[in-house]
Design a protein around this motif. Structure first.
Motif, mmCIF file in Angstrom:
data_model
loop_
_atom_site.group_PDB
_atom_site.id
_atom_site.type_symbol
_atom_site.label_atom_id
_atom_site.label_comp_id
_atom_site.label_asym_id
_atom_site.label_seq_id
_atom_site.Cartn_x
_atom_site.Cartn_y
_atom_site.Cartn_z
ATOM 1 N N SER A 1 11.476 0.732 3.521
ATOM 2 C CA SER A 1 10.117 0.998 3.988
ATOM 3 C C SER A 1 10.032 2.400 4.568
ATOM 4 C CB SER A 1 9.699 -0.018 5.054
ATOM 5 O OG SER A 1 8.422 0.315 5.570
ATOM 6 N N THR B 1 5.154 -3.117 -2.025
ATOM 7 C CA THR B 1 4.081 -2.272 -2.537
ATOM 8 C C THR B 1 4.565 -0.824 -2.622
ATOM 9 O OG1 THR B 1 3.270 -2.022 -0.275
ATOM 10 C CG2 THR B 1 2.264 -3.753 -1.624
ATOM 11 N N ASP C 1 4.690 -0.884 2.745
ATOM 12 C CA ASP C 1 4.189 -1.408 4.010
ATOM 13 C C ASP C 1 4.029 -2.928 3.956
ATOM 14 O OD1 ASP C 1 2.160 -1.407 2.186
ATOM 15 O OD2 ASP C 1 0.675 -0.469 3.495
ATOM 16 N N THR C 2 4.111 -3.477 2.734
ATOM 17 C CA THR C 2 3.955 -4.915 2.541
ATOM 18 C C THR C 2 4.993 -5.400 1.540
ATOM 19 O OG1 THR C 2 1.569 -4.746 2.900
ATOM 20 C CG2 THR C 2 2.380 -6.757 1.855
ATOM 21 N N TYR D 1 6.205 -8.820 -0.763
ATOM 22 C CA TYR D 1 5.882 -10.152 -1.267
ATOM 23 C C TYR D 1 7.187 -10.871 -1.589
ATOM 24 C CZ TYR D 1 1.014 -8.719 -1.601
ATOM 25 O OH TYR D 1 -0.253 -8.300 -1.311
ATOM 26 N N ARG E 1 3.800 -13.239 2.232
ATOM 27 C CA ARG E 1 3.560 -11.807 2.409
ATOM 28 C C ARG E 1 4.093 -11.389 3.774
ATOM 29 N NH1 ARG E 1 -2.341 -10.832 2.024
ATOM 30 N NH2 ARG E 1 -2.363 -11.395 4.231
ATOM 31 N N ASP F 1 4.236 -8.335 6.475
ATOM 32 C CA ASP F 1 3.594 -7.092 6.906
ATOM 33 C C ASP F 1 4.586 -6.313 7.779
ATOM 34 O OD1 ASP F 1 2.072 -5.132 8.353
ATOM 35 O OD2 ASP F 1 0.261 -6.224 7.804
ATOM 36 N N GLN G 1 -0.145 -3.397 -7.992
ATOM 37 C CA GLN G 1 -1.218 -3.437 -7.006
ATOM 38 C C GLN G 1 -2.596 -3.262 -7.640
ATOM 39 O OE1 GLN G 1 1.345 -0.629 -4.333
ATOM 40 N NE2 GLN G 1 -0.410 -1.234 -3.128
#
Length: 846
Positions: A338, A390, A394-395, A397, A421, A423, A452
Motif C-alpha cells: 500500500s 485497487t 487503498d482498498t 478485496y 473489503r 479499507d 475498477q
C-alpha cells in the motif's frame, strides 16, 4: 421439447439483448520470433485476382498487438502482374509525418500517417485502399486523411496477389512482419461486395471467404478468438529451492525467487534471465512468498513467522536479510503493498492444524512489523483465499478460502465464498456478498485482478478436494453476487502446502498470467520447485468448445446453434453413460524381453519436436513442436487412445470389431464401417504430422507403429522403467517421478475400457517404488521423497507411510514423523471408516 424451447428462447434472448460477439481476428507473429514462425496471410494462394476495370476497394480493420519492442514490418503487400509491389508498412525510422508508409515499387512514399497509442493498440482502425484503373489512381483513406498516387499505369487487365504480413510470393518474398492483428477484409466494386474474409476462425490454416469461396491460406496463425478463452502454455522450468513469485505489472516482468538466483520472465518477449545472487545462497523456507512494490519499484521476500521482509537490490543482486532455521505457521498467506502508509500487509494463512485470520503490517521505511487488529466485520480464519488491491492500494478485496470459525482444522472446516473489503485508511473489514458454491466446492489461487473501471474482478478457482484438479478463471462483480467462468482450464496438481498458484495481469500487454508452482518435498528444504506459466489475452471470454461459423458480421444465429449442439451432445452423452460396459480386455500377446533400462532424463523444457504425452492430460506435438491436441475431436481422440494403448500394451493392436463395439455400438455394420473409415482417415492425417507414427492394419488389427527416434512418448519411457524393476536405480526413480508428476495416466478422460490400463499403471508405479525402497534404504532424504511419490498414487499406502516416518526419525525430525503418522491415520479413518490398528512406535520399529 420443453427443455429445447427454453434453451432456444434463452439463446434468442441473449442475441436480442446485444451480448457482445467474442473478440476475433488474426494476429501475426512478428520479427521477435524466428523467420519460420512468422505469420503470413495469402488471400490469393491459387491465382491472382483480376477485377476487369472499374474502381475496386480493399478495406480491412487493423490494430497492433501491445507489449512488443519491435514494430517494424509489412502490413500489406499487393503484387501487380507479378512485376510491381505496392506496400503498406510500419517503419521504425522516427519520421515527423508518421511511421506508417504506403509505397508503390521504388517510388517515394505517397502516404505517411501516424496513430496515437490509444488508436494503435486499443481500437480497430479501418483502412481503405482504392484501385481505380480508369483514372490510373491509387487512393488510401485512413480516418479523415486521404492520400493519392497517380501514374502507376493501372489497366483493366491488371491482376493482383494480396498478402498480409510475411509474403510467400517469389520474387517478392518478405519476412519482416509487424506485430499486428487484422479482421473484416472486404473487396468491393461499386456497391457490390465481391469477397469477404471475416477472419473469425479459431484454428487451422484456412481463412474462409464467405461469398465466393476464395479461401485464403494462413501460415503460423494466431487466431484471436481462441486467445481470449484458451490458456497458452508459455514456459516450464525448474527453480532450485522453495521458490516463490512476484509480478511487476507495469513492465510485465515475473520474478521467480529461488535459492541461488532470481529468474526474470518477460511476458511480452517470452524471454527469461537468471541472475545469480551476489549475496550468496538464500535458504528459503517453504511457505515464503514474494511481492513486488510497484510504488517504490522494489522486490521483497516475506516470511511472517520470523517477521522478515528481505529486500532485493536489482543492481547489486543482493538480499538484505537471511532466514534462520525455524517453524512454519503461515502457509498460503495473502499480501499486498500500500502506498498510503508505505507498508506491506500480510493476511490469513495456515499452520499446525490451525487456520489464521491474522493481519500483519510491515512498515517499509522503518523496517518494523506490527500486528493489526482490524475493525468492522469479523473474518473467518482461512487459507487458500484470494486477495487483490485497487490501483492505489487503498482498498483490498478478499474472497473465499478454506477454514473454520474456530480456526481449528478439526472443527468443521469448509470452503468459504464471502467477498470482504479491507479499507487501509480505517483498517476495517466489510462483508459485501457471497458467491454461490459449486457441488464440489472450490478455493482460490492467491491473487485477484481488480478491474475498477468495470467494477469486477478476476480470480482462479480450483477444487481443493482433489489432487488432479484444474484452475478455472471466474469473472465476478464487486457489487453484487454472481460469477461467470471464463477461459478454459489449466491442469493443477494440488497437494496442499506443496502447491501454489497465482494470477497476474499486465495492462500494457493486455494479458493475464497464471503461475503454477509445485515443490518436490514437504521437508523444510525442498530441492526443487516446478514452475509452469500460462497466458490469456484480455478480455477473457467463456470457453467455446466448438463454435459454428459466422457467415457475416451481423449474423448472431450461432447462439441458437450452439444451444442445440449442447442439447444433442448432452443426450448422446447420457445414452453413452447408460449403455452396459461390455468391453473385456483381450489377452496380452507375449512381448519380447525389454532391453536393459537406460535412465531417461525427462525435463519440463518446451517441446521442440514430435511427442505424445499420456500422463496427465493427453498432448500431441508435431515434428516442429506445435501442439496438435485441440485438433483431435472427442471421437478421434478416443479412437487414437484405443489403438495406441492396445498397440503399446500387447504389441498387436485392436480389431475393427472391438472398435465398433466401443465407439459405434448403436450403429449397424455398414454405418459403423463408414464412420470408422472417416475417423481413421482423420487420425492418419494428424499422425502424419508427427513424422514418426504409422497407423496401419497389416496384421488384421489396427495398430500404431512409432519410430522412437522421431517421436518421444512418455508411456514408453514409463514401460522401460517398470518392466526392468530389478535394474532400477536412483536415476530411474527420478525419471519415473518426473513422468508421473504430470498426473496419472490420461487424468482428463474417463472411458470404461480405460480403467484397467489406469489401474495397471498405478500398481506398477507403486511396486517399482517399493521394490527400490526395500533394496536401497540408505538415503533417508530420498526415501522421504520416494514415499511422497507413492502417496501421489495412493494416499493411504501403509508401506509409504512407514518409509517416510522411519526416514524422518533417522534425520531426527520426530515431530514431522508423528505429523505424517497422524495425517495417515486421519485419511485412513476417512476412507475405510475404521481406525488404523498399529501405533506410532510399532511403525518406527518395523
Amino acid at each position: 421439447m420443453r427443455f429445447l424451447c427454453i434453451i432456444t428462447l434463452g439463446s434468442v434472448a441473449l442475441t436480442s439483448s446485444g451480448q457482445a460477439v467474442p473478440s476475433f481476428g488474426l494476429g501475426f507473429y512478428n520479427n521477435e520470433t524466428v523467420q519460420d514462425r512468422r505469420t503470413s496471410l495469402d488471400l490469393t494462394p491459387e491465382a491472382a485476382f483480376a477485377f476487369h476495370g472499374g474502381s475496386v476497394d480493399l478495406s480491412f480493420d487493423f490494430s497492433f498487438l501491445p507489449g512488443h519492442t519491435n514494430f517494424f514490418g509489412y502490413i500489406l503487400r499487393l503484387i501487380k502482374n507479378n512485376t510491381q509491389n505496392i506496400d503498406l508498412l510500419y517503419d521504425k525510422v522516427n519520421l515527423a509525418v508518421g511511421h506508417f508508409r504506403m509505397v508503390a515499387g521504388d517510388n517515394p512514399p505517397f502516404a505517411t500517417f501516424t496513430l496515437d497509442s490509444g488508436h494503435l493498440f486499443n481500437t480497430w482502425n479501418t483502412l481503405h485502399l482504392t484501385i481505380d484503373a480508369g483514372q490510373d489512381r491509387l487512393t488510401l483513406r485512413m480516418g479523415k486523411e486521404v492520400f493519392v498516387q497517380n501514374g502507376l499505369h493501372l489497366s483493366s487487365k491488371d491482376s493482383f496477389r494480396i498478402c498480409f504480413g510475411a509474403c510467400p510470393v517469389p520474387p517478392f518474398k518478405t519476412t519482416d512482419v509487424a506485430p499486428m492483428k487484422i479482421r473484416d477484409i472486404r473487396i468491393t466494386k461499386g456497391r457490390d461486395l465481391l469477397y469477404y474474409w471475416p477472419l473469425n476462425e479459431e484454428k487451422g490454416a484456412t481463412a474462409v471467404e464467405t461469398l465466393a469461396g476464395k479461401n485464403g491460406l494462413v501460415v503460423n496463425p494466431l487466431w484471436l478468438r481462441s486467445t481470449h478463452y484458451e490458456w497458452k502454455p508459455l514456459d516450464s522450468l525448474v527453480i532450485d529451492g522453495a521458490a516463490s513469485c512476484a509480478f511487476d505489472s507495469r513492465d510485465g516482468v515475473l520474478y521467480l525467487v529461488g535459492r541461488d538466483s532470481l529468474t526474470l520472465y518477460n511476458l511480452s518477449s517470452g524471454t527469461r534471465q537468471a541472475l545469480p545472487y551476489a549475496s550468496g545462497r538464500q535458504d528459503l523456507h517453504v511457505g515464503n512468498q514474494s511481492v513486488f512494490d510497484a510504488f517504490n519499484r522494489k522486490l521483497y521476500n516475506i516470511f511472517p513467522d520470523q517477521q522478515i521482509a528481505a529486500a532485493f537490490d536489482l543492481t547489486s543482486l543482493r538480499w538484505d536479510a537471511k532466514y534462520k532455521p525455524g517453524d512454519i505457521n503461515f502457509w498460503h498467506v495473502n499480501k499486498f503493498c500500500s502506498v498510503l502508509d508505505s507498508s506491506i500487509y500480510v493476511l490469513n494463512g495456515y499452520g499446525h492444524m490451525r487456520y489464521r485470520n491474522s493481519v500483519f503490517r510491515y512498515h517499509i521505511p522503518t523496517h518494523s512489523w506490527e500486528s493489526v487488529i482490524p475493525g468492522g466485520d469479523s473474518v473467518v480464519p482461512r487459507y487458500l483465499a484470494a486477495a487483490g488491491a485497487t490501483d492505489r492500494a487503498d482498498t483490498l478485496y478478499l474472497i473465499g478460502g478454506y477454514g473454520s470459525a474456530s480456526g481449528q482444522q478439526i472443527l468443521s472446516p469448509h470452503n468459504l465464498y464471502d467477498l470482504m473489503r479491507f479499507d487501509v485508511r480505517t483498517r476495517t473489514f466489510k462483508r459485501l456478498h457471497e458467491l454461490s458454491p459449486s457441488a464440489d466446492g472450490f478455493a482460490f489461487a492467491n491473487s485477484l485482478v481488480i478491474d475498477q473501471k468495470n467494477r469486477c474482478f478476476y480470480g482462479l478457482t480450483f477444487n481443493n478436494g482433489k489432487y488432479y484438479t484444474s484452475l478455472q478463471m471466474i469473472k465476478a462483480s464487486l457489487d453484487a453476487p454472481g460469477d461467470q467462468a471464463v477461459g478454459d482450464q489449466i491442469p493443477y496438481p494440488f497437494h496442499d502446502i506443496e502447491s501454489f498458484a497465482d494470477l497476474y495481469y499486465s495492462p500494457s500487454a493486455n494479458r493475464f498470467l497464471a503461475v503454477v508452482l509445485f515443490t518436490d518435498s514437504t521437508t523444510t528444504r525442498p530441492l526443487h520447485t516446478w514452475v509452469h506459466l500460462y497466458s490469456l489475452d484480455g478480455p477473457p471470454e467463456p470457453y467455446i468448445a466448438e463454435t459454428a461459423p459466422v457467415a457475416s458480421p451481423h449474423n448472431h444465429n450461432w447462439y441458437i446453434w450452439t444451444a442445440l449442439i449442447v442439447l444433442v451432445t448432452g443426450a448422446a452423452f447420457y445414452r453413452y453413460r447408460r449403455r452396459p460396459a461390455r468391453l473385456q480386455l483381450e489377452a496380452p500377446v507375449p512381448r519380447p524381453a525389454p532391453a536393459p533400462f537406460t535412465p531417461v532424463l525427462v525435463t519440463t523444457a518446451p517441446v521442440t519436436g514430435a511427442a505424445i504425452f499420456l500422463f496427465g492430460e493427453m498432448q500431441v506435438f508435431d515434428r516442429e513442436g506445435n501442439d496438435l491436441t485441440r485438433q483431435f475431436s472427442p471421437l478421434v481422440k478416443q479412437l487414437f487412445l484405443l489403438i495406441l494403448l492396445y498397440s503399446l500394451k500387447n504389441n498387436r493392436g485392436v480389431s475393427s470389431e472391438k472398435l465398433n463395439e466401443i465407439l459405434w455400438f448403436d450403429k449397424d455394420e455398414k454405418s459403423a464401417r463408414n464412420n470408422r473409415s472417416v475417423n481413421i482417415a482423420k487420425l492418419k492425417a494428424l499422425l502424419d504430422k508427427t513424422g514418426g507414427c504409422n497407423l496401419g492394419k497389416e496384421t488384421g488389427y489396427w495398430k500404431i507403429d512409432i519410430d522412437v527416434q522421431m517421436v518421444r512418448i512418455d508411456y514408453l519411457e514409463y514401460l522401460a522403467i517398470v518392466q526392468n524393476r530389478e535394474a532400477v536405480d536412483k536415476g530411474a526413480i527420478e525419471a519415473l517421478a518426473t513422468i508421473t508428476h504430470r498426473g496419472s495416466l490420461l487424468s482428463d478422460v474417463e472411458y470404461p475400457w480405460l480403467d484397467p490400463f489406469k489401474s495397471d499403471v498405478s500398481n506398477h508405479v507403486i511396486d517399482t517404488y517399493l521394490h527400490f525402497a526395500r533394496h536401497n534404504p540408505a538415503d533417508p532424504e530420498f526415501m522421504i521423497r520416494l514415499a511422497d511419490y507413492i502417496f501421489y498414487f495412493d494416499a493411504v499406502n501403509e508401506d509409504a507411510m512407514i518409509i517416510k516416518c522411519r526416514a524422518l526419525a533417522q534425520l531426527g525430525k520426530h515431530s514431522l514423523a508423528r505429523n505424517t503418522y497422524a495425517a495417515f491415520q486421519k485419511e485412513y479413518k476417512h476412507l475405510y471408516g475404521q481406525d488404523f490398528e498399529r501405533d506410532f512406535h510399532s511403525v518406527l520399529q518395523q
